[in-house]
Structure formats: structure tokens, C-alpha cells
Design a protein around this motif. Structure first.
Motif, PDB file in Angstrom:
ATOM      1  N   ILE A  55      -3.247  -9.254  -9.131  1.00 38.95           N
ATOM      2  CA  ILE A  55      -3.589  -8.593  -7.866  1.00 38.95           C
ATOM      3  C   ILE A  55      -4.862  -9.391  -8.111  1.00 38.95           C
ATOM      4  O   ILE A  55      -5.545  -9.879  -8.562  1.00 38.95           O
ATOM      5  CB  ILE A  55      -4.084  -7.237  -8.387  1.00 38.95           C
ATOM      6  CG1 ILE A  55      -3.754  -6.184  -8.714  1.00 38.95           C
ATOM      7  CG2 ILE A  55      -5.736  -6.737  -7.288  1.00 38.95           C
ATOM      8  CD1 ILE A  55      -4.044  -4.475  -9.913  1.00 38.95           C
ATOM      9  N   SER A  65      -4.838   3.068  -4.014  1.00 38.75           N
ATOM     10  CA  SER A  65      -5.774   1.825  -4.802  1.00 38.75           C
ATOM     11  C   SER A  65      -4.989   0.968  -5.606  1.00 38.75           C
ATOM     12  O   SER A  65      -3.907   1.655  -6.276  1.00 38.75           O
ATOM     13  CB  SER A  65      -6.682   2.492  -6.343  1.00 38.75           C
ATOM     14  OG  SER A  65      -6.702   2.916  -7.659  1.00 38.75           O
ATOM     15  N   PRO A  66      -6.146  -0.950  -6.144  1.00 35.67           N
ATOM     16  CA  PRO A  66      -4.644  -1.654  -6.758  1.00 35.67           C
ATOM     17  C   PRO A  66      -4.357  -1.096  -7.688  1.00 35.67           C
ATOM     18  O   PRO A  66      -3.049  -1.147  -7.893  1.00 35.67           O
ATOM     19  CB  PRO A  66      -6.373  -2.413  -6.473  1.00 35.67           C
ATOM     20  CG  PRO A  66      -6.901  -2.661  -5.872  1.00 35.67           C
ATOM     21  CD  PRO A  66      -6.985  -0.773  -5.370  1.00 35.67           C
ATOM     22  N   SER A  67      -4.835  -0.514  -8.878  1.00 30.80           N
ATOM     23  CA  SER A  67      -4.883  -0.011  -9.969  1.00 30.80           C
ATOM     24  C   SER A  67      -3.264   0.896  -9.871  1.00 30.80           C
ATOM     25  O   SER A  67      -2.356   0.940 -10.622  1.00 30.80           O
ATOM     26  CB  SER A  67      -5.718   0.987 -10.684  1.00 30.80           C
ATOM     27  OG  SER A  67      -6.375   1.766 -10.404  1.00 30.80           O
ATOM     28  N   ASP A 102      -6.521  -7.700  -4.138  1.00 30.86           N
ATOM     29  CA  ASP A 102      -7.440  -6.139  -4.658  1.00 30.86           C
ATOM     30  C   ASP A 102      -8.174  -5.151  -2.999  1.00 30.86           C
ATOM     31  O   ASP A 102      -8.734  -4.601  -3.037  1.00 30.86           O
ATOM     32  CB  ASP A 102      -8.715  -6.211  -5.340  1.00 30.86           C
ATOM     33  CG  ASP A 102      -9.180  -8.366  -4.493  1.00 30.86           C
ATOM     34  OD1 ASP A 102      -9.088  -8.011  -3.149  1.00 30.86           O
ATOM     35  OD2 ASP A 102     -10.360  -7.698  -4.870  1.00 30.86           O
ATOM     36  N   THR A 103      -8.187  -6.091  -1.696  1.00 30.24           N
ATOM     37  CA  THR A 103      -8.395  -5.628  -0.130  1.00 30.24           C
ATOM     38  C   THR A 103      -7.324  -6.251   0.544  1.00 30.24           C
ATOM     39  O   THR A 103      -7.104  -6.895   0.393  1.00 30.24           O
ATOM     40  CB  THR A 103      -9.675  -6.579  -0.190  1.00 30.24           C
ATOM     41  OG1 THR A 103     -10.906  -6.356  -1.389  1.00 30.24           O
ATOM     42  CG2 THR A 103     -10.607  -5.946   1.542  1.00 30.24           C
ATOM     43  N   ASP A 158       0.922  -0.921  -0.172  1.00 29.35           N
ATOM     44  CA  ASP A 158       0.068   0.045  -0.433  1.00 29.35           C
ATOM     45  C   ASP A 158       0.994   1.588  -0.263  1.00 29.35           C
ATOM     46  O   ASP A 158       1.610   1.601   0.669  1.00 29.35           O
ATOM     47  CB  ASP A 158      -1.033   0.168   1.335  1.00 29.35           C
ATOM     48  CG  ASP A 158      -1.891   1.084   1.111  1.00 29.35           C
ATOM     49  OD1 ASP A 158      -2.611   1.578   0.507  1.00 29.35           O
ATOM     50  OD2 ASP A 158      -2.341   0.980   2.544  1.00 29.35           O
ATOM     51  N   THR A 173      -0.142  -8.954  -4.304  1.00 33.55           N
ATOM     52  CA  THR A 173      -0.942  -7.559  -4.500  1.00 33.55           C
ATOM     53  C   THR A 173      -2.236  -8.339  -4.354  1.00 33.55           C
ATOM     54  O   THR A 173      -2.675  -9.078  -4.790  1.00 33.55           O
ATOM     55  CB  THR A 173      -0.565  -6.331  -4.132  1.00 33.55           C
ATOM     56  OG1 THR A 173      -1.541  -5.896  -3.282  1.00 33.55           O
ATOM     57  CG2 THR A 173      -1.025  -5.697  -5.793  1.00 33.55           C
ATOM     58  N   HIS A 178      -7.085 -11.843  -5.464  1.00 35.77           N
ATOM     59  CA  HIS A 178      -8.900 -11.085  -5.102  1.00 35.77           C
ATOM     60  C   HIS A 178      -9.087 -11.795  -3.388  1.00 35.77           C
ATOM     61  O   HIS A 178      -9.122 -13.139  -3.365  1.00 35.77           O
ATOM     62  CB  HIS A 178     -10.233 -12.230  -5.799  1.00 35.77           C
ATOM     63  CG  HIS A 178     -11.840 -11.525  -5.203  1.00 35.77           C
ATOM     64  ND1 HIS A 178     -11.653 -10.576  -4.649  1.00 35.77           N
ATOM     65  CD2 HIS A 178     -12.458 -12.686  -5.055  1.00 35.77           C
ATOM     66  CE1 HIS A 178     -12.483 -10.799  -3.988  1.00 35.77           C
ATOM     67  NE2 HIS A 178     -13.305 -11.338  -4.117  1.00 35.77           N
TER      68      HIS A 178
END
Length: 300
Positions: A80, A61-63, A44-45, A14, A42, A82
Motif C-alpha cells: 500500500i 478501504s486499503p485494508s 492509500d488514496t 478499488d 495499490t 502512500h
């Protein structure tokens, strides 16, 4: 067909700060030596969102996370994953053998000294290194990274950004704090004040910096950039609600950006958010902030 070989960094990443950078640089070095793809995994959450049921405000954000890893550290693939209950309950050994090696062709893994993964966080760097030895994989454990005698962490940087300490936060990040979004229609305030504007929003779950006005840069899809005076907050002079907006007044620019994707980089908080007695008073202050912004970037 032979599976693509990947050197993979593990983490949540992050903000993609300087501590993360130590892992990512090592991945890029190894990949060049071994003719493999430099990659990172990484989620997504943030895992705590599912485990503790309490949202963890994120820096990126992930992107944006993926973009930062690619632009600054030469990572070519960002996986990424899930993070759901199935992933949460996946035993750490299976995460390595089935997911990283089986699905993604990992031949070498790079991890931070304090990274935990797998069910109940039972996977540790030491266990990972031992397992990699069994499987014939390489494994690097990267020690903590400090700046000004402070251990660099996403948690600390979140605190700085929430307080509006962008210059200090950017020093720990190793790059400007970033927001990427598609430009939406606003209330045409920029046209009223005589400045082209971009209206952006933070994705749900992404930390909103301290409300106020920031010296920023806006990067367009064609790679060009312009300085901007960016207001983050509820615009008390023109709005009565509490919806947070991100409005960048772009300097030395004339054009239509609606529907375009832009990247905004925040550098310095110039002042807190204020309510002005009139639009003319607001315009005068934005002009003053524009000169402050120009002076700031001249000083870099």
C-alpha cells in the motif's frame, strides 16, 4: 542478502472486482511457476483526490482491499503505497525501475489494458511492456473483462451500490460487498429490541450504500459467522441527527463483541430506511426482516 523476488500486479483495485481478479489470478499462477511472491501494489488514496482535488468515493478501504486480494486470489503481499505529491510526480520509468524493481524486487509485472501510471499518467501498458523487455522482466497485459456485455469497472459498481443494487453489484465484484471495522458502543438499541448488535462505521472517503436495511453476514475474529439484519442510515425512529450509522442486528447469537474486529458482508437490500411510530413497530419490522434474511440465505 538476496532480494525477495515478486510478481506484482499494478492497479488501484478499488472493490477488488472480477476485472481485477483476472490480474491477480495471473500473478498467483506466475508466482507458483517461478517460486516468487505473488504481490500487488495499490495506493492509500485515490490519485484523483490529489490531482483533481475532488474526493473519489471508494468501494473499499486499503485494508479491506488487501484482505480481499489475499482471501480470494492468493496474493501474499499487498504493498500500500502512500500517494503524495512526490509519488504523483514520479516519472513512470522511475516508478518501474526504482520503486517496483529496486525497492520491491519485481521480476514480472501484470497490468490491465487501460492502466496509466507515473507522472501525468504517461506510463501505459505498451510502454511498460517495452521497458520490461529492456530490463529483462516479464510483463502481461490483461484485456478487459465483461459480464452480461458490460465492462466491469469500479465506477459502474459504485453506481450500483449507491443505488442499493447489492445483488447486481456483488455479481460484478465476484464476492459480497465488504466492510471491516472495530465494534463500537452505540445507543443499546439492540438490547431494547432484543437483538445483539454491532455498530460499525465506514471509513472517511468510503462510499455509503443507499440507506436502508440489508440482509448481511457478520464474520467474527475466530472465523465464525452469523446472519444479520443491517440498517445503514440515520435511524430516523430513534435519532434526530444526520450521522450515518451501520447497525447489524445479529441473528442466533449471544455475546459481547465490543472492541472486536468484525467483517460485515452485504448481500441484498430488503427495504429503504423508514421512520416507525414506535419502538414496538420497529421491533416487529426487524423481526419480519430477520425472517426475510433467513429465507434469503436458505435460497442461496
Amino acid at each position: 542478502m538476496e532480494q525477495t523476488k515478486r510478481i506484482i500486479a499494478l492497479g488501484f483495485f478499488d472493490g477488488v472486482h472480477l476485472g481485477h481478479g483476472a490480474l491477480l489470478r495471473r500473478v498467483s499462477q506466475l508466482a507458483a511457476q517461478r517460486w516468487a511472491v505473488p504481490a500487488a501494489v495499490t495506493f492509500d488514496t485515490h490519485p484523483t483526490n490529489l490531482i483533481l482535488k475532488s474526493p473519489m468515493p471508494l468501494l473499499t478501504s486499503p485494508s479491506d482491499r488487501a484482505d480481499l486480494m489475499m482471501r480470494y486470489y492468493g496474493i501474499r503481499e499487498v504493498i500500500i503505497a502512500h500517494f503524495d505529491r512526490r509519488m504523483m510526480e514520479l516519472p513512470w520509468r522511475e516508478f518501474v525501475t526504482d520503486y517496483l524493481v529496486g525497492e520491491h524486487g519485481a521480476i514480472h509485472l501484470v497490468v490491465g489494458h487501460d492502466h496509466h501510471f507515473g507522472y501525468r499518467g504517461e506510463g501505459t501498458p505498451e510502454k511498460l511492456k517495452a521497458l520490461c523487455g529492456e530490463l529483462g522482466l516479464g510483463c502481461d497485459i490483461i484485456p478487459k473483462v465483461e459480464r452480461d456485455h458490460v465492462t466491469i469497472s469500479s465506477t459502474y459498481i459504485r453506481t450500483l451500490i449507491a443505488q442499493g443494487e447489492l445483488e447486481l453489484a456483488n455479481g460484478f465484484l465476484g464476492h459480497p460487498h465488504t466492510l471491516t471495522d472495530t465494534v463500537a458502543h452505540g445507543k443499546k438499541l439492540g438490547s431494547t429490541l432484543g437483538f445483539p448488535t454491532v455498530n460499525l462505521r465506514f471509513q472517511p472517503g468510503v462510499l455509503v450504500p443507499a440507506h436502508g436495511v440489508y440482509a448481511a453476514k457478520v464474520y467474527f475474529e475466530n472465523g465464525d459467522s452469523r446472519m444479520a439484519v443491517t440498517n445503514i442510515g440515520v435511524r430516523p425512529t430513534v435519532d434526530d441527527g444526520d450521522r450515518v450509522t451501520v447497525e447489524g442486528f445479529i441473528l442466533d447469537f449471544d455475546g459481547d463483541l465490543y472492541g472486536k474486529t468484525v467483517r460485515m458482508e452485504l448481500y441484498k437490500r430488503l427495504r429503504g430506511e423508514e421512520k416507525f411510530p414506535s419502538l414496538e413497530a420497529l421491533r416487529a419490522e426487524v423481526l419480519r426482516n430477520a425472517e426475510q434474511t433467513r429465507a434469503y440465505f436458505r435460497s442461496l
